[in-house]
Write an enzyme that holds these catalytic residues in place. Structure first.
Site, PDB file in Angstrom:
ATOM      1  N   SER A 149      -4.818  -0.856   8.747  1.00  0.00           N
ATOM      2  CA  SER A 149      -4.213  -2.195   8.770  1.00  0.00           C
ATOM      3  C   SER A 149      -3.230  -2.273   9.931  1.00  0.00           C
ATOM      4  O   SER A 149      -2.497  -1.301  10.195  1.00  0.00           O
ATOM      5  CB  SER A 149      -3.455  -2.467   7.467  1.00  0.00           C
ATOM      6  OG  SER A 149      -4.275  -2.209   6.359  1.00  0.00           O
ATOM      7  N   GLN A 195      -0.637   2.914   9.795  1.00  0.00           N
ATOM      8  CA  GLN A 195      -0.807   4.202   9.094  1.00  0.00           C
ATOM      9  C   GLN A 195      -2.193   4.775   9.404  1.00  0.00           C
ATOM     10  O   GLN A 195      -3.202   4.233   8.945  1.00  0.00           O
ATOM     11  CB  GLN A 195      -0.677   3.948   7.589  1.00  0.00           C
ATOM     12  CG  GLN A 195      -0.876   5.161   6.713  1.00  0.00           C
ATOM     13  CD  GLN A 195      -1.170   4.760   5.262  1.00  0.00           C
ATOM     14  OE1 GLN A 195      -1.638   3.655   5.002  1.00  0.00           O
ATOM     15  NE2 GLN A 195      -0.911   5.647   4.337  1.00  0.00           N
ATOM     16  N   SER A 240      -6.530   7.427   6.529  1.00  0.00           N
ATOM     17  CA  SER A 240      -7.926   7.477   6.068  1.00  0.00           C
ATOM     18  C   SER A 240      -8.891   7.744   7.213  1.00  0.00           C
ATOM     19  O   SER A 240      -8.673   7.303   8.350  1.00  0.00           O
ATOM     20  CB  SER A 240      -8.323   6.150   5.424  1.00  0.00           C
ATOM     21  OG  SER A 240      -7.450   5.824   4.386  1.00  0.00           O
ATOM     22  N   GLU A 284      -9.010   4.255  -9.718  1.00  0.00           N
ATOM     23  CA  GLU A 284      -9.488   5.454 -10.438  1.00  0.00           C
ATOM     24  C   GLU A 284      -8.587   6.649 -10.108  1.00  0.00           C
ATOM     25  O   GLU A 284      -8.206   7.427 -10.990  1.00  0.00           O
ATOM     26  CB  GLU A 284     -10.935   5.790 -10.039  1.00  0.00           C
ATOM     27  CG  GLU A 284     -11.981   4.790 -10.523  1.00  0.00           C
ATOM     28  CD  GLU A 284     -12.015   3.499  -9.695  1.00  0.00           C
ATOM     29  OE1 GLU A 284     -11.438   3.486  -8.577  1.00  0.00           O
ATOM     30  OE2 GLU A 284     -12.591   2.502 -10.159  1.00  0.00           O
ATOM     31  N   GLU A 328       4.289   4.087  -0.570  1.00  0.00           N
ATOM     32  CA  GLU A 328       3.272   3.052  -0.344  1.00  0.00           C
ATOM     33  C   GLU A 328       2.948   2.321  -1.644  1.00  0.00           C
ATOM     34  O   GLU A 328       2.815   1.104  -1.690  1.00  0.00           O
ATOM     35  CB  GLU A 328       1.995   3.694   0.227  1.00  0.00           C
ATOM     36  CG  GLU A 328       0.850   2.699   0.377  1.00  0.00           C
ATOM     37  CD  GLU A 328      -0.368   3.270   1.095  1.00  0.00           C
ATOM     38  OE1 GLU A 328      -0.530   4.501   1.114  1.00  0.00           O
ATOM     39  OE2 GLU A 328      -1.145   2.464   1.648  1.00  0.00           O
TER      40      GLU A 328
HETATM   41  C1  LIG Z   1      -7.298  -3.734   2.477  1.00  0.00           C
HETATM   42  C2  LIG Z   1      -7.217  -2.248   2.777  1.00  0.00           C
HETATM   43  C3  LIG Z   1      -6.269  -1.791   3.670  1.00  0.00           C
HETATM   44  C4  LIG Z   1      -6.198  -0.424   3.970  1.00  0.00           C
HETATM   45  N1  LIG Z   1      -5.270  -0.008   4.896  1.00  0.00           N
HETATM   46  C5  LIG Z   1      -5.217   1.308   5.237  1.00  0.00           C
HETATM   47  C6  LIG Z   1      -4.316   1.748   6.264  1.00  0.00           C
HETATM   48  O1  LIG Z   1      -3.570   0.956   6.841  1.00  0.00           O
HETATM   49  N2  LIG Z   1      -4.322   3.061   6.612  1.00  0.00           N
HETATM   50  C7  LIG Z   1      -5.122   3.960   5.989  1.00  0.00           C
HETATM   51  O2  LIG Z   1      -5.045   5.141   6.330  1.00  0.00           O
HETATM   52  N3  LIG Z   1      -6.011   3.583   5.026  1.00  0.00           N
HETATM   53  C8  LIG Z   1      -6.069   2.272   4.642  1.00  0.00           C
HETATM   54  N4  LIG Z   1      -6.976   1.857   3.678  1.00  0.00           N
HETATM   55  C9  LIG Z   1      -7.917   2.832   3.139  1.00  0.00           C
HETATM   56  C10 LIG Z   1      -7.686   3.227   1.694  1.00  0.00           C
HETATM   57  O3  LIG Z   1      -6.557   4.049   1.552  1.00  0.00           O
HETATM   58  C11 LIG Z   1      -8.975   3.966   1.242  1.00  0.00           C
HETATM   59  O4  LIG Z   1     -10.029   3.023   1.295  1.00  0.00           O
HETATM   60  C12 LIG Z   1      -8.853   4.523  -0.151  1.00  0.00           C
HETATM   61  O5  LIG Z   1      -7.962   5.602  -0.181  1.00  0.00           O
HETATM   62  C13 LIG Z   1     -10.223   4.982  -0.725  1.00  0.00           C
HETATM   63  O6  LIG Z   1     -10.883   5.818   0.137  1.00  0.00           O
HETATM   64  P1  LIG Z   1     -12.414   5.562   0.519  1.00  0.00           P
HETATM   65  O7  LIG Z   1     -12.523   4.136   1.000  1.00  0.00           O
HETATM   66  O8  LIG Z   1     -12.827   6.637   1.456  1.00  0.00           O
HETATM   67  O9  LIG Z   1     -13.225   5.653  -0.838  1.00  0.00           O
HETATM   68  P2  LIG Z   1     -13.708   6.997  -1.586  1.00  0.00           P
HETATM   69  O10 LIG Z   1     -12.575   7.970  -1.624  1.00  0.00           O
HETATM   70  O11 LIG Z   1     -14.976   7.448  -0.945  1.00  0.00           O
HETATM   71  O12 LIG Z   1     -13.964   6.467  -3.025  1.00  0.00           O
HETATM   72  C14 LIG Z   1     -15.211   5.851  -3.416  1.00  0.00           C
HETATM   73  C15 LIG Z   1     -15.158   5.625  -4.920  1.00  0.00           C
HETATM   74  O13 LIG Z   1     -15.076   6.891  -5.622  1.00  0.00           O
HETATM   75  C16 LIG Z   1     -13.976   6.887  -6.518  1.00  0.00           C
HETATM   76  N5  LIG Z   1     -13.350   8.209  -6.559  1.00  0.00           N
HETATM   77  C17 LIG Z   1     -13.090   9.031  -5.524  1.00  0.00           C
HETATM   78  N6  LIG Z   1     -12.484  10.164  -5.938  1.00  0.00           N
HETATM   79  C18 LIG Z   1     -12.352  10.060  -7.280  1.00  0.00           C
HETATM   80  C19 LIG Z   1     -11.797  10.900  -8.300  1.00  0.00           C
HETATM   81  N7  LIG Z   1     -11.246  12.087  -8.002  1.00  0.00           N
HETATM   82  N8  LIG Z   1     -11.829  10.467  -9.591  1.00  0.00           N
HETATM   83  C20 LIG Z   1     -12.391   9.260  -9.915  1.00  0.00           C
HETATM   84  N9  LIG Z   1     -12.940   8.427  -8.976  1.00  0.00           N
HETATM   85  C21 LIG Z   1     -12.903   8.809  -7.686  1.00  0.00           C
HETATM   86  C22 LIG Z   1     -12.993   5.875  -5.913  1.00  0.00           C
HETATM   87  O14 LIG Z   1     -12.105   5.385  -6.899  1.00  0.00           O
HETATM   88  C23 LIG Z   1     -13.939   4.815  -5.381  1.00  0.00           C
HETATM   89  O15 LIG Z   1     -14.316   3.931  -6.390  1.00  0.00           O
HETATM   90  C24 LIG Z   1      -7.075   0.493   3.357  1.00  0.00           C
HETATM   91  C25 LIG Z   1      -8.037   0.021   2.448  1.00  0.00           C
HETATM   92  C26 LIG Z   1      -8.114  -1.326   2.156  1.00  0.00           C
HETATM   93  C27 LIG Z   1      -9.159  -1.807   1.184  1.00  0.00           C
END
Ligand SMILES: Cc1cc2nc3c(=O)[nH]c(=O)nc-3n(C[C@H](O)[C@H](O)[C@H](O)COP(=O)(O)OP(=O)(O)OC[C@H]3O[C@@H](n4cnc5c(N)ncnc54)[C@H](O)[C@@H]3O)c2cc1C
Length: 393
Positions: free
Chosen positions: A147, A112, A115, A363, A230
């Protein structure tokens, strides 16, 4: 009429024609797909029979009793849980026929590409660009946390096709060939020391327009189908009683009486009950799914799954004392599956930290439950009518 009796008979016919003991695993899975017994609720010709989803259990029980191989859902979870329902909902007949069979049999792994470094929770802010060039699209950008990108043949990808429109409206949804020479996959190490996921660089990747899912500019709508599925795929897996994360800690409790304390007993019982409630809620959710697309309830399920996994694995580490802290194998593996129960307690503790981030952070899922289940006022969204290219980044 496809009822339980007819399905049982059909499964027995399959087993007679392809005895598992004498049939190559891949051949058996392909024959099962062609017999419509892969996912019985899918349409005929696409691995199903248009039967009620709940009847899958009848087929699975017959096959399991006969020692038939399965398609190892943990290895192909993104394909099964996310790509397939999206292809089914938005794909053309040709796309469905090309992709669903090898996806289900595991001949082709999917990943996928959603992100990005600047777009996770705020996924609609994504900046990967797809520019039309004749019959195809040229894609440039960077994805992250992907992933299984290192094992995948195909990826579901969302990219910006019109930067002049507000962020949710200028996105389109594609299927990307991971063997394209412009796709570069680099491992990202996790807290466990392993690299299940990757960063993926897309440089002049050519995607034929025939690999677009849904209309140009409709990618956000298509992506909602993927994201809702998902959450159910991550949080709502079918488990036996005392299955999943609670299994190893309950086993340690029974087999190592010297570790027990009254306080831990109370907490273990509480978590055991919660795990059982979550399992049964998942069962109900899957029955609701028989009626159509998953709703926001899947977000609630995934929230609970993440919280319980972290609490249960934390309790296990406490129960094991010094032993629980022993996690010293930092070999950088490139695992094909996430195996919670076949590993040591320290691994479970570390890996479950990601559960409250992957598939939507806890969150963000709380926001979804607040707005769409409880009907509370939505968060202020000041950027929804501004062209993506004019947003501050
Ligand atoms: C093990 C693992 C596998 C993954 N696999 C995939 C994959 O295969 N493909 C893919 O595309 N992505 C994948 N991801 C990514 C995952 O979808 C993102 O990490 C996730 O959506 C959070 O985005 P970010 O890391 O940019 O954090 P951010 O969006 O920057 O968030 C940082 C912090 O701010 C908080 N926050 C952000 N917005 C808000 C809001 N509106 N209200 C309250 N709090 C908020 C969040 O909860 C978090 O604590 C994976 C992540 C992990 C950990």
């Amino acid at each position: 009429m496809t009822d339980a009796t007819a399905l049982r008979r059909r499964t027995q016919d399959l087993l007679r024609a392809h005895p598992p003991a004498d049939t190559d695993r891949a051949d058996f899975l392909r024959a099962r797909f062609d017999a419509g017994l892969a996912w019985v609720h899918y349409p005929e010709g696409l691995g199903g029979l248009g039967a009620p989803r709940a009847l899958q259990a009848v087929v699975d029980a017959e096959l399991e009793a006969a020692g038939a191989p399965d398609n190892d859902p943990r290895r192909i979870g993104i394909g099964l849980g996310m790509a397939a329902p999206t292809v089914l909902a938005y794909g053309t007949e040709e796309q469905k026929r090309r992709w669903l069979r090898p996806l289900w049999t595991g001949d082709e792994v999917w990943c996928q590409l959603f992100s990005e470094p600047g777009a996770g929770s705020d996924l609609a802010a994504l900046g990967t660009r797809a520019i039309r060039d004749g019959d195809s699209w040229v894609v440039n950008g960077q994805k992250v946390w992907t992933s299984s990108a290192h094992t995948a043949r195909w990826a579901i990808l969302i990219a910006r096709t019109d930067p002049d429109l507000p962020k949710h409206r200028g996105i389109s949804y594609f299927v990307c060939d991971m063997t394209d020479p412009g796709v570069q996959v680099r491992p990202l190490r996790q807290i466990t020391g392993e690299a299940e996921f990757n960063e993926v660089f897309l440089t002049d990747v050519r995607i034929p327009d025939t690999h677009r899912l849904g209309d140009v500019g409709d990618g956000w709508k298509v992506a909602q189908t993927t994201l809702m599925n998902e959450r159910v795929a991550i949080g709502g897996m079918r488990l036996p009683r005392e299955g999943g994360m609670i299994a190893p800690v309950a086993e340690t409790w029974r087999s190592r009486p010297e570790l027990r304390t009254h306080d831990l007993h109370q907490r273990l019982l509480g978590l055991w009950v919660e795990a059982e409630v979550a399992r049964l809620t998942g069962e109900r959710l899957r029955q609701q799914l028989a009626q159509g697309q998953p709703g926001p309830e899947g977000s609630g399920m995934k929230l609970t799954f993440a919280r319980l996994n972290q609490q249960i694995s934390g309790l296990e580490v406490e129960l094991l004392g010094d032993e629980g802290l022993l996690y010293d194998d930092w070999t950088m593996r490139r695992p094909e599956i996430v195996d919670f129960t076949g590993r040591e307690a320290g691994y479970r503790y570390l890996r479950s930290k990601g559960n409250s981030i992957e598939g939507g952070t806890s969150e963000v899922l709380l926001n979804i439950v607040a707005e769409r289940v409880l009907g509370l006022p939505s968060e202020p969204r000041t950027d929804k009518d501004i062209a993506w290219k004019d947003l501050a980044r």
